[in-house]
Design a protein around this motif. Structure first.
Motif, short mmCIF file in Angstrom:
data_model
loop_
_atom_site.label_atom_id
_atom_site.label_comp_id
_atom_site.label_asym_id
_atom_site.label_seq_id
_atom_site.Cartn_x
_atom_site.Cartn_y
_atom_site.Cartn_z
N ARG A 176 0.81 -1.22 0.00
CA ARG A 176 0.00 0.00 0.00
C ARG A 176 0.85 1.28 0.00
O ARG A 176 0.31 2.36 -0.23
N VAL A 177 2.16 1.15 0.31
CA VAL A 177 2.99 2.35 0.39
C VAL A 177 4.11 2.40 -0.64
O VAL A 177 4.61 3.49 -0.95
N MET A 178 4.52 1.27 -1.18
CA MET A 178 5.62 1.27 -2.14
C MET A 178 5.22 2.03 -3.41
O MET A 178 4.12 1.86 -3.93
N GLY A 179 6.14 2.87 -3.89
CA GLY A 179 5.92 3.59 -5.13
C GLY A 179 4.94 4.74 -5.01
O GLY A 179 4.54 5.32 -6.02
N ARG A 180 4.56 5.10 -3.78
CA ARG A 180 3.62 6.21 -3.60
C ARG A 180 4.32 7.35 -2.86
O ARG A 180 5.18 7.12 -2.00
N ILE B 281 10.91 4.00 -2.65
CA ILE B 281 11.47 3.08 -3.64
C ILE B 281 12.12 1.86 -3.00
O ILE B 281 12.36 0.86 -3.69
N ALA B 282 12.41 1.90 -1.72
CA ALA B 282 13.01 0.74 -1.05
C ALA B 282 12.77 0.83 0.45
O ALA B 282 12.73 1.92 1.02
N ASP C 244 12.70 8.65 -3.65
CA ASP C 244 13.26 9.26 -4.84
C ASP C 244 12.97 10.77 -4.84
O ASP C 244 12.48 11.33 -3.86
N ARG C 245 13.26 11.43 -5.96
CA ARG C 245 13.10 12.89 -6.01
C ARG C 245 11.65 13.34 -5.91
O ARG C 245 11.38 14.50 -5.60
N GLU D 82 23.48 4.00 -4.02
CA GLU D 82 23.31 2.84 -4.89
C GLU D 82 21.91 2.78 -5.48
O GLU D 82 21.72 2.40 -6.64
N LEU D 83 20.91 3.15 -4.68
CA LEU D 83 19.52 3.09 -5.11
C LEU D 83 19.08 4.30 -5.91
O LEU D 83 17.98 4.32 -6.46
#
Length: 250
Positions: free
Chosen positions: A122-126, A163-164, A157-158, A189-190
């Motif tokens: 539910r939270v990854m990529g949001r 993202i992880a 991410d920006r 690295e990510l």
């Protein structure tokens, strides 16, 4: 004939066919009736209609098909406090409870993994700003009931999208090592631009310690030196959580 629970093996396999002759190990009728009632209530009203021990019974039905599991459900809750505590308990501690064993421990740990995976999805990529409440739910689900300290780092991410999510090891009941250089090296690295630290207090009190504050400042300095932002540090306890940013500590 109306479609009933005993006709739905894909959902809940029947403990015994209705009217079957009594066989060794067959459930007494009052236990079978109790199981049927719990299943009906769950299907009719969902988890909100049931206390923790009854939800735990539903899980145990599939592992222990031919005995009353209510006493075991109650012993597990007495040992670990609540349903999240039962799921978070180490397998060796689960197996030490009278009536439990490797099969029970395995089923409970699989259930815990499914819960964690669903909360994480539910939270990854949001963006964390728009999904902050879900992020807090995920952190509570993942860490609030652990009996050892653990640190996790959430990399963004920006666009401030998660993202992880990576564990940085597990420590004792009141300490876990964290190496700021490794945290920021992994961020590079990510391709992350920001990060959130999350760790739990097994005592249940999420109040940051002086060591927590000092470590946070070390990570913040290491991140800033490489152009990264430390967005927040969350301390999770059974009694709630504390945000360093909300408390003015970042």
């Amino acid at each position: 004939m109306p479609h009933g629970l005993s006709d739905s093996p894909a959902l809940f396999p029947s403990d015994e066919a209705e009217g079957a002759p009594l066989r060794p190990g067959r459930l007494p009728s009052y236990v079978a009736d109790h199981r049927a009632r719990l299943r009906e209530r769950f299907l009719g009203g969902g988890a909100d209609a049931m206390p923790d021990y009854e939800l735990l019974e539903l899980l145990l039905f599939r592992i222990i098909p031919r005995q009353d599991v209510k006493p075991l459900a109650r012993r597990l809750l007495e040992a670990f406090g609540d349903l999240p505590g039962v799921l978070a308990a180490a397998p060796s501690r689960i197996e030490a409870v009278e009536g439990a064993g490797p099969a029970v421990a395995l089923e409970l740990k699989v259930t815990e993994a499914v819960v964690h995976r669903a909360a994480r999805a539910r939270v990854m990529g949001r963006p964390v700003v728009s999904s902050w409440s879900q992020l807090l739910d995920y952190c509570r689900t993942r860490m609030a009931c652990r009996d050892r300290e653990q640190v996790r780092v959430l990399y963004l991410d920006r666009k401030n999208q998660l993202i992880a999510d990576e564990g940085q090891g597990e420590g004792t009941v009141d300490h876990v090592p964290l190496y700021p250089r490794e945290v920021v090296r992994r961020a590079l690295e990510l391709g992350a631009s920001a990060l959130i630290l999350v760790h739990n207090h097994p005592s249940g009190d999420p109040t940051p310690s002086e060591a927590d504050i000092a470590l946070t400042r070390q990570v913040e300095a290491a991140a800033e030196a490489l152009g990264l932002a430390l967005y927040d540090h969350l301390v999770i306890g059974r009694g709630g959580e504390v945000s360093f940013r909300a408390e003015g500590l970042l």
